[in-house]
Design an enzyme around this catalytic site. Structure first.
Site, PDB file in Angstrom:
ATOM      1  N   ARG A 132     103.795  18.825 -19.533  1.00  0.00           N
ATOM      2  CA  ARG A 132     103.672  17.466 -19.408  1.00  0.00           C
ATOM      3  C   ARG A 132     103.682  16.688 -17.986  1.00  0.00           C
ATOM      4  O   ARG A 132     103.790  15.493 -17.715  1.00  0.00           O
ATOM      5  CB  ARG A 132     104.994  16.611 -19.815  1.00  0.00           C
ATOM      6  N   LYS A 154      90.872   9.826 -11.306  1.00  0.00           N
ATOM      7  CA  LYS A 154      90.135  10.487 -12.670  1.00  0.00           C
ATOM      8  C   LYS A 154      90.082  12.299 -12.563  1.00  0.00           C
ATOM      9  O   LYS A 154      89.734  12.644 -11.548  1.00  0.00           O
ATOM     10  CB  LYS A 154      88.541  10.131 -12.866  1.00  0.00           C
ATOM     11  N   GLU A 196      76.279   9.562  -2.582  1.00  0.00           N
ATOM     12  CA  GLU A 196      77.205   8.615  -2.695  1.00  0.00           C
ATOM     13  C   GLU A 196      77.732   7.901  -1.778  1.00  0.00           C
ATOM     14  O   GLU A 196      78.363   6.550  -1.943  1.00  0.00           O
ATOM     15  CB  GLU A 196      78.625   9.585  -3.482  1.00  0.00           C
ATOM     16  N   LYS A 238      86.057   2.681  -1.852  1.00  0.00           N
ATOM     17  CA  LYS A 238      86.352   3.069  -3.540  1.00  0.00           C
ATOM     18  C   LYS A 238      87.637   2.720  -3.935  1.00  0.00           C
ATOM     19  O   LYS A 238      87.937   2.256  -5.021  1.00  0.00           O
ATOM     20  CB  LYS A 238      86.202   4.690  -3.737  1.00  0.00           C
ATOM     21  N   GLU A 248      88.676   0.959 -15.396  1.00  0.00           N
ATOM     22  CA  GLU A 248      87.242   0.702 -15.517  1.00  0.00           C
ATOM     23  C   GLU A 248      86.962  -0.424 -16.436  1.00  0.00           C
ATOM     24  O   GLU A 248      86.222  -0.330 -17.291  1.00  0.00           O
ATOM     25  CB  GLU A 248      86.444   2.062 -15.659  1.00  0.00           C
ATOM     26  N   ARG A 252      85.347  -1.848 -11.252  1.00  0.00           N
ATOM     27  CA  ARG A 252      84.989  -0.235 -11.030  1.00  0.00           C
ATOM     28  C   ARG A 252      83.577  -0.021 -11.631  1.00  0.00           C
ATOM     29  O   ARG A 252      82.952   1.199 -11.094  1.00  0.00           O
ATOM     30  CB  ARG A 252      85.885   0.553 -11.718  1.00  0.00           C
ATOM     31  N   ASN A 256      79.016   2.563 -10.550  1.00  0.00           N
ATOM     32  CA  ASN A 256      78.049   3.324 -11.307  1.00  0.00           C
ATOM     33  C   ASN A 256      76.510   2.920 -10.737  1.00  0.00           C
ATOM     34  O   ASN A 256      75.604   3.289 -11.358  1.00  0.00           O
ATOM     35  CB  ASN A 256      78.177   2.697 -12.706  1.00  0.00           C
ATOM     36  N   HIS A 259      73.842   5.318 -11.039  1.00  0.00           N
ATOM     37  CA  HIS A 259      74.166   6.224 -12.029  1.00  0.00           C
ATOM     38  C   HIS A 259      73.756   5.932 -13.671  1.00  0.00           C
ATOM     39  O   HIS A 259      73.520   6.947 -14.176  1.00  0.00           O
ATOM     40  CB  HIS A 259      75.638   6.327 -11.961  1.00  0.00           C
ATOM     41  N   HIS A 263      71.962   8.941 -14.547  1.00  0.00           N
ATOM     42  CA  HIS A 263      72.512  10.010 -15.231  1.00  0.00           C
ATOM     43  C   HIS A 263      71.282  10.495 -16.396  1.00  0.00           C
ATOM     44  O   HIS A 263      71.051  11.652 -16.962  1.00  0.00           O
ATOM     45  CB  HIS A 263      73.741   9.556 -16.211  1.00  0.00           C
ATOM     46  N   HIS A 273      72.498  16.092  -9.498  1.00  0.00           N
ATOM     47  CA  HIS A 273      73.017  14.710  -9.587  1.00  0.00           C
ATOM     48  C   HIS A 273      72.835  13.926  -8.482  1.00  0.00           C
ATOM     49  O   HIS A 273      72.480  12.577  -8.594  1.00  0.00           O
ATOM     50  CB  HIS A 273      74.768  14.929  -9.763  1.00  0.00           C
TER      51      HIS A 273
END
Ligand SMILES: NC(=O)c1ccc[n+]([C@@H]2O[C@H](COP(=O)([O-])OP(=O)(O)OC[C@H]3O[C@@H](n4cnc5c(N)ncnc54)[C@H](O)[C@@H]3O)[C@@H](O)[C@H]2O)c1
Length: 366
Positions: A132, A154, A196, A238, A248, A252, A256, A259, A263, A273
């Site tokens: 946990r 994340k 990035e 960031k 998000e 946030r 993207n 992106h 993507h 990427h």
């Protein structure tokens, strides 16, 4: 309450074993809803033991990083995972759980992920779920991990071919960004990091954008002061965005930028990427111009910067396949698709773009 605090040296009560102040190192504190994280830009892998709590530590790394840097790791137990997105799975997580059980790791065990974004994502996920949740930190060894993957809390794995489908939000206690380790990084991986950083500059930091334009040579030679600024400004931006919108819900989404189409390009053409995001940023900037939000000259500056950092400004792709991929994109809402556009260099806005408008823009894309 969430905030980002800049400070210059290691004090401290936070890491009682950290003995020295390192002149050239920058530390950034990120306080998010899921915990407190300290990002150490310019710290060295060799100093990792100073940040470890007393008691047991287990390192998680990948085969390449292990081969290159094992001799500099502290002498603690180690679990090694494979390389690439196909290793970022529940199966790898299970292997690590199994190894931790075999090692009799308990709740007091501290886990350190040493590697790129993939190792950091899996390590954070395993540490947040084993028993946990146990304490964890990262040594981020790719430029992308330093400027992006290690900040924001994340953690997760891919599932049935979908990226980052299973995961948790949780902050590592520390992230060491050893800039010297970037010297062994393949050029293509460096470029992914640059993509990035350009994104961060374009959406929220025009001074960083100017700095990137002026310091191409320093970036190319991995000059420590240039890379330190790239990493610390990216982390600051960031962390600032994430601290205002950790899960998000709005702000946030600006991260993207490039992106959404990126993507789709990545999925339909198989390019990297970073390359796909670069072409996605140029497309989003062009769309911003055609909507009257951005000056043509500023969009051209963005394209020029992307090209100067060795990234493509366009990638040919079948418009029908791109639209199909975009329609499946999770950022779709109602009749439109959420798209991050620019109102200037350093100023992003999230808008819902009608599907028909996107279809037209994609069909006209060069
Ligand atoms: N959690 C987040 O917020 C977040 C954000 C961005 C990206 N990501 C994730 O990060 C992953 C991509 O990360 P990445 O680009 O770091 O890829 P990666 O972890 O696969 O690393 C790229 C390659 O470089 C090697 N490598 C790592 N450090 C090295 C070094 N110092 N010298 C030589 N080789 C080295 C790795 O073994 C690997 O082969 C993706 O899975 C993506 O989803 C997560």
């Amino acid at each position: 309450l969430a905030s980002v605090v800049r400070c210059g040296t290691i004090d401290n009560d936070f890491f009682p074993n950290a003995r020295k102040a390192y002149g050239s190192m920058k530390t950034l504190d990120v306080n998010g809803g899921t915990g407190h994280s300290r990002i150490l830009v310019g710290e060295r892998l060799a100093n990792l033991p100073q940040y470890l709590p007393p008691g047991r530590t287990v390192i998680v790394t990948d085969t390449i990083v292990r081969k290159l840097y094992e001799t500099q790791f502290p002498e603690v137990d180690m679990v090694t995972v494979g390389v690439g997105e196909t290793a970022k799975t529940l199966a790898s997580a299970q292997d690590i759980y199994g190894a931790l059980i075999d090692l009799e790791a308990d709740r007091t065990t501290f886990i350190v992920g040493i590697g790129g974004g993939i190792v950091c994502d899996i390590t954070g996920f395993v540490a947040s779920t084993y028993l946990r949740g146990v304490r964890f930190g990262f040594v981020a060894t790719t430029l992308l991990a330093q400027v992006d993957a290690s900040v924001g809390g994340k953690n997760g794995v891919n599932f049935r071919g979908f990226k980052n489908m299973v995961g948790v939000f949780n902050q590592p206690e520390f992230v060491i960004c050893d800039l010297e380790m970037l010297r062994t990084l393949p050029r293509s991986e460096r470029h992914s990091g640059f993509a990035e950083i350009i994104k961060h500059a374009a959406i929220g930091d025009s001074a960083l954008f100017d700095f990137m334009e002026r310091n191409l040579h320093g970036a190319d030679t991995l000059d420590a002061s240039v890379i330190e600024r790239f990493v610390s400004d990216s982390v600051t931006l960031k962390a600032d965005i994430v601290s205002r919108d950790e899960k998000e819900a709005g702000e946030r989404r600006k991260l993207n930028f490039g992106h959404t189409l990126g993507h789709a390009i990545e999925r339909t053409t198989g390019v990297s990427h970073g390359e796909a995001v670069a072409a996605g940023m140029v497309f989003a900037a062009d769309l911003s111009v055609s909507r009257g939000l951005l000056d043509r000259a500023e969009a051209d500056r963005l394209s020029a910067l992307i090209a100067a950092y060795g990234l493509p400004v366009s990638i040919p792709a079948d418009p029908t396949a791109l639209m199909a991929a975009l329609r499946r994109d999770k950022k779709r809402a109602g009749e439109g698709i959420h798209f991050v556009l620019l109102e200037g260099l350093g100023k992003a806005v999230v808008l819902e773009i009608p599907v028909a408008e996107l279809e037209l823009a994609i069909s006209e894309r060069k």
